[in-house]
Enzyme design. Structure first.
Site, PDB file in Angstrom:
ATOM      1  N   ASN A  10       8.424   0.073   5.493  1.00  0.00           N
ATOM      2  CA  ASN A  10       8.623   1.471   5.105  1.00  0.00           C
ATOM      3  C   ASN A  10       8.170   2.328   6.289  1.00  0.00           C
ATOM      4  O   ASN A  10       6.970   2.464   6.528  1.00  0.00           O
ATOM      5  CB  ASN A  10       7.782   1.756   3.850  1.00  0.00           C
ATOM      6  CG  ASN A  10       7.762   3.223   3.473  1.00  0.00           C
ATOM      7  OD1 ASN A  10       8.522   4.028   4.019  1.00  0.00           O
ATOM      8  ND2 ASN A  10       6.906   3.580   2.531  1.00  0.00           N
ATOM      9  N   TRP A  11       9.140   2.871   6.996  1.00  0.00           N
ATOM     10  CA  TRP A  11       8.799   3.630   8.208  1.00  0.00           C
ATOM     11  C   TRP A  11       8.283   5.027   7.884  1.00  0.00           C
ATOM     12  O   TRP A  11       7.840   5.751   8.768  1.00  0.00           O
ATOM     13  CB  TRP A  11      10.019   3.730   9.130  1.00  0.00           C
ATOM     14  CG  TRP A  11      10.470   2.411   9.713  1.00  0.00           C
ATOM     15  CD1 TRP A  11       9.969   1.168   9.420  1.00  0.00           C
ATOM     16  CD2 TRP A  11      11.504   2.207  10.686  1.00  0.00           C
ATOM     17  NE1 TRP A  11      10.633   0.216  10.161  1.00  0.00           N
ATOM     18  CE2 TRP A  11      11.584   0.817  10.940  1.00  0.00           C
ATOM     19  CE3 TRP A  11      12.376   3.056  11.363  1.00  0.00           C
ATOM     20  CZ2 TRP A  11      12.491   0.257  11.853  1.00  0.00           C
ATOM     21  CZ3 TRP A  11      13.290   2.509  12.257  1.00  0.00           C
ATOM     22  CH2 TRP A  11      13.342   1.127  12.501  1.00  0.00           C
ATOM     23  N   LYS A  12       8.389   5.441   6.626  1.00  0.00           N
ATOM     24  CA  LYS A  12       7.969   6.785   6.203  1.00  0.00           C
ATOM     25  C   LYS A  12       8.618   7.844   7.099  1.00  0.00           C
ATOM     26  O   LYS A  12       9.738   7.629   7.564  1.00  0.00           O
ATOM     27  CB  LYS A  12       6.439   6.869   6.179  1.00  0.00           C
ATOM     28  CG  LYS A  12       5.834   5.719   5.351  1.00  0.00           C
ATOM     29  CD  LYS A  12       4.406   5.906   4.985  1.00  0.00           C
ATOM     30  CE  LYS A  12       3.940   4.715   4.148  1.00  0.00           C
ATOM     31  NZ  LYS A  12       2.588   4.856   3.667  1.00  0.00           N
ATOM     32  N   HIS A  95       7.569   5.558  -4.704  1.00  0.00           N
ATOM     33  CA  HIS A  95       6.419   5.365  -3.810  1.00  0.00           C
ATOM     34  C   HIS A  95       5.336   6.375  -4.168  1.00  0.00           C
ATOM     35  O   HIS A  95       5.637   7.506  -4.572  1.00  0.00           O
ATOM     36  CB  HIS A  95       6.860   5.537  -2.353  1.00  0.00           C
ATOM     37  CG  HIS A  95       5.789   5.152  -1.380  1.00  0.00           C
ATOM     38  ND1 HIS A  95       4.730   5.975  -1.079  1.00  0.00           N
ATOM     39  CD2 HIS A  95       5.589   4.003  -0.678  1.00  0.00           C
ATOM     40  CE1 HIS A  95       3.929   5.352  -0.219  1.00  0.00           C
ATOM     41  NE2 HIS A  95       4.428   4.163   0.034  1.00  0.00           N
ATOM     42  N   GLU A  97       3.566   8.211  -2.466  1.00  0.00           N
ATOM     43  CA  GLU A  97       3.656   9.494  -1.749  1.00  0.00           C
ATOM     44  C   GLU A  97       4.711  10.398  -2.390  1.00  0.00           C
ATOM     45  O   GLU A  97       4.594  11.629  -2.324  1.00  0.00           O
ATOM     46  CB  GLU A  97       3.936   9.240  -0.259  1.00  0.00           C
ATOM     47  CG  GLU A  97       2.672   8.714   0.430  1.00  0.00           C
ATOM     48  CD  GLU A  97       2.910   7.801   1.611  1.00  0.00           C
ATOM     49  OE1 GLU A  97       4.029   7.762   2.140  1.00  0.00           O
ATOM     50  OE2 GLU A  97       1.953   7.091   2.008  1.00  0.00           O
ATOM     51  N   GLU A 165       1.208  -1.270  -5.084  1.00  0.00           N
ATOM     52  CA  GLU A 165       0.550  -0.627  -3.954  1.00  0.00           C
ATOM     53  C   GLU A 165      -0.591   0.251  -4.462  1.00  0.00           C
ATOM     54  O   GLU A 165      -0.353   1.399  -4.874  1.00  0.00           O
ATOM     55  CB  GLU A 165       1.542   0.252  -3.184  1.00  0.00           C
ATOM     56  CG  GLU A 165       2.684  -0.491  -2.556  1.00  0.00           C
ATOM     57  CD  GLU A 165       3.264   0.298  -1.390  1.00  0.00           C
ATOM     58  OE1 GLU A 165       3.290  -0.251  -0.284  1.00  0.00           O
ATOM     59  OE2 GLU A 165       3.654   1.446  -1.579  1.00  0.00           O
ATOM     60  N   GLY A 171      -2.538   2.993   4.012  1.00  0.00           N
ATOM     61  CA  GLY A 171      -2.879   3.678   5.256  1.00  0.00           C
ATOM     62  C   GLY A 171      -4.367   3.817   5.511  1.00  0.00           C
ATOM     63  O   GLY A 171      -4.788   4.581   6.380  1.00  0.00           O
ATOM     64  N   SER A 210      -2.014  -1.418   3.568  1.00  0.00           N
ATOM     65  CA  SER A 210      -2.770  -1.927   4.723  1.00  0.00           C
ATOM     66  C   SER A 210      -2.494  -3.398   5.043  1.00  0.00           C
ATOM     67  O   SER A 210      -3.393  -4.112   5.478  1.00  0.00           O
ATOM     68  CB  SER A 210      -4.273  -1.676   4.536  1.00  0.00           C
ATOM     69  OG  SER A 210      -4.526  -0.272   4.492  1.00  0.00           O
TER      70      SER A 210
HETATM   71  P1  PGA Z   1       0.463   0.991   4.828  1.00  0.00           P
HETATM   72  O1  PGA Z   1       1.535   1.658   3.836  1.00  0.00           O
HETATM   73  O2  PGA Z   1       0.958  -0.394   5.151  1.00  0.00           O
HETATM   74  O3  PGA Z   1       0.463   1.889   6.047  1.00  0.00           O
HETATM   75  O4  PGA Z   1      -0.824   0.976   4.134  1.00  0.00           O
HETATM   76  C1  PGA Z   1       2.146   0.902   2.823  1.00  0.00           C
HETATM   77  C2  PGA Z   1       3.126   1.751   2.056  1.00  0.00           C
HETATM   78  O5  PGA Z   1       2.844   2.926   1.806  1.00  0.00           O
HETATM   79  O6  PGA Z   1       4.214   1.283   1.677  1.00  0.00           O
END
Ligand code: PGA
Length: 247
Positions: A10-12, A95, A97, A165, A171, A210
């Protein structure tokens, strides 16, 4: 039958057209592993560049969100059929976010998953508790409720991926204890088989939060973990390749 393994990046909201081309080209060059599906999910505006770079490789393309409707007056949103036309095979829905910054409810996520499947896409549906919920001992209850609320209608379990998640692990460099990840994955599996009967056994359940090259082998060895949804480490071809190698 063993469930298929899946590593999704997931490149966000990261990358330029130039950096995306380079990263996707490098990932396309990582040797394919039998039984391991690899997916990269760049921002919408980079889908075409990444699709071109992945052409001829076994790496699939995914998006990070879709709308519930197939078209219409929804400024700024992107419809699932268009994502399919852009070469996507997958789309992340729900997700944390999106849930956190865009107020997405379980009902909205459920509708997105259905819209994704209607367009021929495989939704990667995300769930996970906050730190406050974990500290209150409610992680399993929260995740079970999210799963129940996010799987609506005539969703096809054969074309579905679930990702656990924990919000507090995304993150942050913090990862739950292996026993805690195993417990939630067991809860998730129970929710899936309650919802889909035996077919719920075949839905891959990923862990995300992470995941790095250095901890991937340990995380992917946890009972019930069928793959990983990777954020930060998916932006580094070497790290991502190490995670694929650990799958
Ligand atoms: P992360 O993000 O690997 O940077 O913790 C995972 C995600 O949000 O899918």
């Amino acid at each position: 039958m063993a469930r298929s393994r899946l590593i999704a990046g997931n490149w966000k909201m990261n990358g330029s057209r130039e950096s995306a081309r380079a990263l996707a080209t490098a990932i396309a060059g990582v040797p394919a592993r039998s039984g391991v599906m690899v997916v990269v999910c760049p921002p919408f505006a980079l889908l075409d560049v990444v699709a071109a770079a992945l052409r001829g490789s076994a790496v699939a393309l995914g998006a990070q969100d879709c709308h519930t409707a197939a078209q219409g007056a929804f400024t700024g949103d992107v419809a699932a059929p268009l994502l399919a036309e852009c070469g996507c095979g997958y789309v992340i829905v729900g997700h944390s976010e999106r849930r956190q910054y865009h107020g997405e409810t379980d009902a909205a996520v459920a509708a997105k998953a259905l819209a994704a499947q209607a367009a021929g896409l495989i939704p990667i549906l995300c769930v996970g508790e906050t730190l406050a919920e974990r500290d209150a001992g409610r992680a399993e209850t929260v995740v079970a409720a999210q799963i129940a609320g996010s799987l609506a209608g005539a969703l096809d379990p054969a074309r579905l991926v679930l990702a656990y998640e924990p919000v507090w692990a995304i993150g942050t460099g913090r990862v739950p204890a292996p026993a805690d990840i195993a417990a939630i994955h067991q809860t998730a599996r129970h929710s899936l088989t309650t919802r889909f009967a035996a077919a719920g056994d075949d839905v891959p359940v990923l862990y995300g939060g992470s995941v790095k090259g250095g901890n991937a082998a340990e995380l992917l060895a946890i009972a019930g973990v069928d793959g990983a949804l990777v954020g930060g480490a998916a932006l580094d071809a070497g790290e991502f390749a190490a995670i694929i190698a650990a799958a």
